[in-house]
Design a protein around this motif. Structure first.
Motif, mmCIF file in Angstrom:
data_model
loop_
_atom_site.group_PDB
_atom_site.id
_atom_site.type_symbol
_atom_site.label_atom_id
_atom_site.label_comp_id
_atom_site.label_asym_id
_atom_site.label_seq_id
_atom_site.Cartn_x
_atom_site.Cartn_y
_atom_site.Cartn_z
ATOM 1 N N ARG A 1 0.914 -1.089 -0.290
ATOM 2 C CA ARG A 1 0.214 0.126 -0.291
ATOM 3 C C ARG A 1 1.019 1.824 -0.197
ATOM 4 O O ARG A 1 1.990 1.619 0.549
ATOM 5 C CB ARG A 1 -0.952 0.590 1.137
ATOM 6 N N HIS B 1 2.278 4.920 1.585
ATOM 7 C CA HIS B 1 2.482 5.807 2.856
ATOM 8 C C HIS B 1 3.086 7.011 2.651
ATOM 9 O O HIS B 1 4.027 7.089 1.918
ATOM 10 C CB HIS B 1 3.190 4.276 3.738
ATOM 11 N N ARG C 1 9.018 -0.570 7.612
ATOM 12 C CA ARG C 1 7.687 -0.907 8.594
ATOM 13 C C ARG C 1 8.015 -1.257 9.206
ATOM 14 O O ARG C 1 6.767 -0.685 10.488
ATOM 15 C CB ARG C 1 8.216 -2.073 7.661
ATOM 16 N N LEU D 1 4.526 0.985 12.036
ATOM 17 C CA LEU D 1 4.158 0.140 12.703
ATOM 18 C C LEU D 1 4.302 1.245 14.026
ATOM 19 O O LEU D 1 3.224 0.970 15.363
ATOM 20 C CB LEU D 1 5.528 -1.349 13.737
ATOM 21 N N GLY E 1 0.888 3.101 14.098
ATOM 22 C CA GLY E 1 -0.062 2.748 14.470
ATOM 23 C C GLY E 1 -1.021 2.304 13.301
ATOM 24 O O GLY E 1 -0.386 2.505 12.064
ATOM 25 N N ALA E 2 -2.276 2.425 13.013
ATOM 26 C CA ALA E 2 -3.085 2.288 12.023
ATOM 27 C C ALA E 2 -2.863 3.271 11.520
ATOM 28 O O ALA E 2 -3.505 3.665 12.133
ATOM 29 C CB ALA E 2 -4.576 1.598 12.639
ATOM 30 N N GLN E 3 -3.818 2.371 10.318
ATOM 31 C CA GLN E 3 -3.916 3.661 9.373
ATOM 32 C C GLN E 3 -5.239 4.910 9.563
ATOM 33 O O GLN E 3 -6.872 4.200 10.566
ATOM 34 C CB GLN E 3 -4.092 3.710 7.816
ATOM 35 N N ARG F 1 -8.803 6.084 9.802
ATOM 36 C CA ARG F 1 -10.145 5.268 8.979
ATOM 37 C C ARG F 1 -10.335 6.476 7.257
ATOM 38 O O ARG F 1 -10.440 7.409 8.027
ATOM 39 C CB ARG F 1 -11.537 5.531 9.527
#
Length: 260
Positions: A90, A92, A139, A143, A146-148, A150
């Motif tokens: 993906r 980033h 990577r 980490l 955190g989460a992408q 929404r």
């Protein structure tokens, strides 16, 4: 492209700023490390700003465009899409605030450039190892981040449209056909693209065709008729009118100008 390459941003646009500014996709992975200045990127259909100490990753086959001024400085790592380096699938964008992480990535780019400059034995193996270290750095930072966030419904539509363009922009499909595949109206497709990408859906398609046309005319010996067919034009005459409208020159004139 078979070898791992490192360029400055200015080297990436030798021959014209259109090479980064127009929406396009690449057959290799692209990792950008911005060290100074600011600008805007269009990443997988979403427009956003960038500044110093931003790391931007664009996997092969994902839509990308970049606008920046003369004050921007950065480096680009180009990695062939052949599986030699494990990378995310993906796009980033990371804003790196930790000074140690910034220094670590800058050091990896210095090592990559040193290998290329000195051309020591086992160069390809060393470049792969260092590119793998850049991937590990990326990577790890993902980490830590955190989460992408929404995504909105509009953003999801534009990303799906971007994926369709990646596969089909050479087909000559109409906007109505793209909208039908997305199960929305052409008007809604134009609206969400303008909202998320700052361009209409037709503009996005048009930029990709322009970019590919320039690349094929200036970097290949393919006959103009073959390029017209490949890009989904009904005839070489239609392609010539397109070239005259957007480049101010016929395909043949553009090719000759580039060769000079």
């Amino acid at each position: 492209m078979n070898a791992i390459q490192v360029h400055t941003l200015s080297q990436m646009t030798v021959g014209g700023s259109w090479q980064l500014e127009q929406l396009h996709l690449r057959d290799h992975h692209l990792f950008l490390w911005i060290t100074r200045g600011q600008g805007r990127i269009l990443l997988h259909g979403l427009r956003r700003g960038f500044g110093a100490h931003n790391a931007i990753f664009v996997p092969a086959g994902k839509l990308f465009a970049m606008e920046y001024g003369r004050q921007v400085q950065g480096q680009a790592l180009l990695i062939p899409d052949d599986g030699r380096v494990i990378l995310p699938d993906r796009t980033h964008q990371l804003r790196v605030q930790d000074g140690l992480a910034q220094a670590e990535l800058t050091g990896l780019f210095d090592d990559l450039r040193r290998e290329l400059t000195e051309a020591r034995p086992l160069l390809a193996e060393a470049m792969t190892a260092l590119a793998s270290m850049v991937s590990i750095w990326l990577r790890r930072q993902m980490l830590s981040a955190g989460a992408q966030p929404r995504t909105s419904a509009a953003e999801r539509i534009v990303r799906r449209f971007s994926d369709l363009l990646s596969d089909d922009f050479r087909s000559g499909k109409s906007m109505a056909t793209y909208a039908e595949e997305l199960e929305i109206t052409p008007t809604h497709l134009t609206r969400v693209c303008r909202q998320c990408a700052g361009l209409t859906a037709a503009d996005m398609l048009n930029q990709m065709v322009q970019h590919e046309a320039r690349v094929l005319l200036t970097r290949s010996d393919l006959p103009v008729q073959d390029i017209a067919d490949y890009l989904g034009f009904g005839s070489a005459a239609y392609f010539s009118r397109f070239s005259q409208q957007h480049f101010g020159a016929s395909p043949t004139q553009l090719r000759k100008s580039s060769n000079r």
